[in-house]
Each structure stands twice: as structure tokens, then as C-alpha cells.
Design a protein around this motif. Structure first.
Motif, PDB file in Angstrom:
ATOM      1  N   ALA A  26       0.836  -1.208   0.000  1.00  0.00           N
ATOM      2  CA  ALA A  26       0.000   0.000   0.000  1.00  0.00           C
ATOM      3  C   ALA A  26       0.862   1.246   0.000  1.00  0.00           C
ATOM      4  O   ALA A  26       0.500   2.252   0.627  1.00  0.00           O
ATOM      5  CB  ALA A  26      -0.917  -0.020   1.223  1.00  0.00           C
ATOM      6  N   PHE A  27       1.978   1.216  -0.682  1.00  0.00           N
ATOM      7  CA  PHE A  27       2.870   2.383  -0.734  1.00  0.00           C
ATOM      8  C   PHE A  27       2.257   3.417  -1.666  1.00  0.00           C
ATOM      9  O   PHE A  27       1.857   3.094  -2.786  1.00  0.00           O
ATOM     10  CB  PHE A  27       4.252   1.958  -1.237  1.00  0.00           C
ATOM     11  N   PRO A  28       2.180   4.674  -1.246  1.00  0.00           N
ATOM     12  CA  PRO A  28       1.491   5.680  -2.071  1.00  0.00           C
ATOM     13  C   PRO A  28       2.317   6.121  -3.274  1.00  0.00           C
ATOM     14  O   PRO A  28       3.539   6.255  -3.202  1.00  0.00           O
ATOM     15  CB  PRO A  28       1.295   6.849  -1.092  1.00  0.00           C
TER      16      PRO A  28
ATOM     17  N   LEU B 293      13.108   4.205   0.099  1.00  0.00           N
ATOM     18  CA  LEU B 293      11.669   4.349   0.281  1.00  0.00           C
ATOM     19  C   LEU B 293      11.319   5.745   0.790  1.00  0.00           C
ATOM     20  O   LEU B 293      10.332   6.341   0.355  1.00  0.00           O
ATOM     21  CB  LEU B 293      11.165   3.289   1.262  1.00  0.00           C
ATOM     22  N   ARG B 294      12.133   6.259   1.698  1.00  0.00           N
ATOM     23  CA  ARG B 294      11.872   7.599   2.229  1.00  0.00           C
ATOM     24  C   ARG B 294      11.976   8.640   1.119  1.00  0.00           C
ATOM     25  O   ARG B 294      11.135   9.534   0.999  1.00  0.00           O
ATOM     26  CB  ARG B 294      12.860   7.900   3.356  1.00  0.00           C
TER      27      ARG B 294
ATOM     28  N   LEU C 218       8.935   8.329  -1.161  1.00  0.00           N
ATOM     29  CA  LEU C 218       7.741   8.878  -0.527  1.00  0.00           C
ATOM     30  C   LEU C 218       7.729  10.402  -0.606  1.00  0.00           C
ATOM     31  O   LEU C 218       6.706  11.021  -0.933  1.00  0.00           O
ATOM     32  CB  LEU C 218       7.668   8.420   0.927  1.00  0.00           C
TER      33      LEU C 218
ATOM     34  N   GLN D 184       4.834  12.779  -1.940  1.00  0.00           N
ATOM     35  CA  GLN D 184       4.003  13.417  -0.923  1.00  0.00           C
ATOM     36  C   GLN D 184       4.624  14.654  -0.301  1.00  0.00           C
ATOM     37  O   GLN D 184       4.035  15.241   0.601  1.00  0.00           O
ATOM     38  CB  GLN D 184       3.652  12.398   0.170  1.00  0.00           C
TER      39      GLN D 184
ATOM     40  N   ALA E 286       6.955  14.400   4.313  1.00  0.00           N
ATOM     41  CA  ALA E 286       6.385  13.055   4.431  1.00  0.00           C
ATOM     42  C   ALA E 286       7.399  12.104   5.083  1.00  0.00           C
ATOM     43  O   ALA E 286       8.594  12.177   4.822  1.00  0.00           O
ATOM     44  CB  ALA E 286       5.973  12.529   3.066  1.00  0.00           C
TER      45      ALA E 286
ATOM     46  N   LEU F 130       7.939   7.849   6.450  1.00  0.00           N
ATOM     47  CA  LEU F 130       7.443   6.477   6.340  1.00  0.00           C
ATOM     48  C   LEU F 130       6.587   6.118   7.542  1.00  0.00           C
ATOM     49  O   LEU F 130       6.891   6.484   8.684  1.00  0.00           O
ATOM     50  CB  LEU F 130       8.616   5.514   6.236  1.00  0.00           C
ATOM     51  N   GLU F 131       5.509   5.388   7.283  1.00  0.00           N
ATOM     52  CA  GLU F 131       4.607   4.921   8.327  1.00  0.00           C
ATOM     53  C   GLU F 131       4.397   3.415   8.153  1.00  0.00           C
ATOM     54  O   GLU F 131       4.585   2.877   7.048  1.00  0.00           O
ATOM     55  CB  GLU F 131       3.251   5.632   8.218  1.00  0.00           C
TER      56      GLU F 131
ATOM     57  N   HIS G  11       2.526   2.049   5.118  1.00  0.00           N
ATOM     58  CA  HIS G  11       3.151   2.027   3.800  1.00  0.00           C
ATOM     59  C   HIS G  11       3.721   0.659   3.456  1.00  0.00           C
ATOM     60  O   HIS G  11       3.979   0.357   2.292  1.00  0.00           O
ATOM     61  CB  HIS G  11       4.260   3.075   3.720  1.00  0.00           C
ATOM     62  N   TYR G  12       3.943  -0.158   4.492  1.00  0.00           N
ATOM     63  CA  TYR G  12       4.480  -1.500   4.294  1.00  0.00           C
ATOM     64  C   TYR G  12       3.386  -2.563   4.293  1.00  0.00           C
ATOM     65  O   TYR G  12       3.675  -3.746   4.165  1.00  0.00           O
ATOM     66  CB  TYR G  12       5.475  -1.837   5.408  1.00  0.00           C
TER      67      TYR G  12
END
Length: 275
Positions: free
Chosen positions: A129-131, A161-162, A165, A169, A173, A175-176, A179-180
Motif C-alpha cells: 500500500a505504498f502511495p 523508500l523515504r 515517498l 508526498q 512526508a 514512512l509509516e 506504507h508497508y
């Protein structure tokens, strides 16, 4: 006749439990709606061939990194798939039939082929579910690796990934855990179609966007948020009766509590306008 057969098959997909959905085949059916005179046989054969080619390289008990290399060797080296960075927004990139023909696509369309080839081996692979950019997660016991099918199966660490993101975003933004989170087959198919819908809206083609939403609801008939979106779009297109019907369906489906008052207010306003 072919279009009717495809629509019946997709309605059957809409009635399946998520884990029962054949991800790639459902994506081929969705693509066939725009190419009704094309036979799906050779596309299904190609998807099966990808799995067979990976199986020919794989050995029992191999570590996850070797599995990833086998997938990359088959999809990107042997069959020539690549992310379409030059014409990213081309609608063909979200139609799996045309992705197979052209060997280029979006992260999610390439991800579907990647997942399907891996699952044909019984390997644990999920979409995330990574945006903004579809990614794939491979699992082996308590080990996990995140892969980018758009960039030839590159492994992405936390720093990558950071950065990715923030690209989508904004600089603030972070990482949360969400997101994984893995997403199901139906969610992946909806993400594929959402690319087409978004481009139609950007082109101010409301009729096309509504048609894509209708397709999405064939495979996800209980998606209350999509019914709401379709109802509001139909209202803007001036088809008030069908807009009312869509909003009524929205209220009959699961909806976030915060959204329900907005749907009810829109429905009341449109119902009044019919009288």
C-alpha cells in the motif's frame, strides 16, 4: 458477444473472495474491455510462460535473493519488460494486454506480472500500500525485501523508500507502518484501473472516468467509496437519476462514518432536484 463474455467473467471476479482472484487473468479481462476483438489466449499463454521460465531456473530451498534474481532474469532480461519512463501517462501502460505487447508499463502493471510469476512457484509475494508508486514485497520466514518492478526489480531499502515517498508526498512526508502493509488482489486491480480513471479526469473526460469507475465496481461491488465517487461524477455529467442510484448503493455498502453524512446530503440534494 466477446464484450458480454468478458463482462460476465468480470462479474464472476466481483463475487469471489479476494484470495480466489487470479490477479493477472482479471487484469487481462479488464484490458479486454478496451480491446474487445482481441483473443486472450496468447496473453494467458504468455503469463503462464513467465511462470514456467522462472520455474526452469529455480531450485528447491533457494534463498529469497536468488528467487528475486530468477524473476528479474525472466521478466527484464529474457522477456524485455521495463518501466515506461518516457511515456509514463500513456493509457496503454495500464492495459495489461498492451503492456505484454509493448513490454513496457506502469509500476502496478509490471508488478502484476512480477507477482503472478512468483506465485506460480508458490512463493510469498504481495503488493504494498505504498502511495504513488506500486511496490512488491517478497517474504521468506521472518525476512522481507521490498522490490521495485518498475526499475528492473531493484531492492529498496529504507532510505530509498523515504526518498520515493517524499517525491510523491512532499518533503515533510515520513514512512509509516501502513506504507508497508500488503494489499489484496482486488485492491491491486483497482489501483491499476485508478490510473486510467485519473488520466481521464485530467483530460476532462468525465464520461470515460465514469466508465472506468463502473468497471471498478464490477470487480468490487461493495466499495461504497467508489459508488459515492461515481454518483458525484454522474451528477456533474447531468445524469441525475443514475447519480441517485449510485449514491443509494454507496449508502448500502460499507462506508467510513465520516463519509456517510456527505453522501446523505448529496443524495438529498439530488433527489430534490428530480422533483
Amino acid at each position: 458477444m466477446a464484450g458480454e463474455t468478458t463482462e460476465r467473467a468480470l462479474r464472476a471476479v466481483g463475487g469471489l473472495a479476494d484470495e480466489e482472484i487470479d490477479l493477472a487473468d482479471a487484469a487481462l479481462l479488464l484490458g479486454a474491455l478496451d480491446l474487445p476483438n482481441v483473443s486472450l489466449g496468447r496473453y494467458r499463454d504468455h503469463v503462464e510462460r513467465l511462470g514456467e521460465d522462472v520455474a526452469a531456473l529455480a531450485r528447491a530451498g533457494e534463498p529469497m535473493e536468488r528467487r528475486r534474481r530468477h524473476l528479474n532474469a525472466v521478466l527484464f532480461d529474457a522477456h524485455g519488460y521495463a518501466g515506461d519512463a518516457e511515456s509514463y501517462d500513456a493509457p496503454e501502460n495500464a492495459n495489461l494486454l498492451q503492456v505484454i505487447d509493448r513490454r513496457v508499463g506502469l509500476p502496478v502493471s509490471l508488478g502484476i506480472l512480477y507477482i503472478q510469476a512468483a506465485r506460480a512457484q508458490g512463493w510469498s509475494v504481495d503488493g504494498l500500500a505504498f502511495p504513488g508508486h506500486f511496490l512488491v514485497r517478497m517474504d521468506e520466514g521472518d525476512r522481507r525485501v521490498i522490490v521495485d518492478p518498475f526499475h528492473r526489480g531493484q531492492v529498496l531499502e529504507a532510505g530509498h523508500l523515504r526518498g520515493l515517498l517524499k517525491q510523491f508526498q512532499g518533503a515533510d512526508a515520513e514512512l509509516e507502518p501502513g506504507h508497508y502493509a500488503p494489499v489484496g488482489n482486488r485492491a491491486i486491480l483497482l489501483r491499476l484501473q485508478n490510473n486510467i480513471k485519473s488520466r481521464a479526469l485530467q483530460a476532462s473526460d468525465g464520461a470515460r472516468a465514469a466508465a472506468i469507475l463502473e468497471r471498478m465496481l464490477v470487480i468490487a461491488p461493495e466499495a461504497g467509496g467508489l459508488w459515492h465517487e461515481l454518483g458525484m461524477l454522474r451528477a456533474r455529467l447531468g445524469t441525475i437519476k443514475s447519480a441517485v442510484e449510485a449514491l443509494e448503493r454507496s449508502l448500502a455498502c460499507p462506508l467510513p462514518e465520516a463519509a456517510r453524512p456527505r453522501v446523505e446530503a448529496a443524495l438529498a440534494s439530488l433527489t430534490t432536484s428530480l422533483h
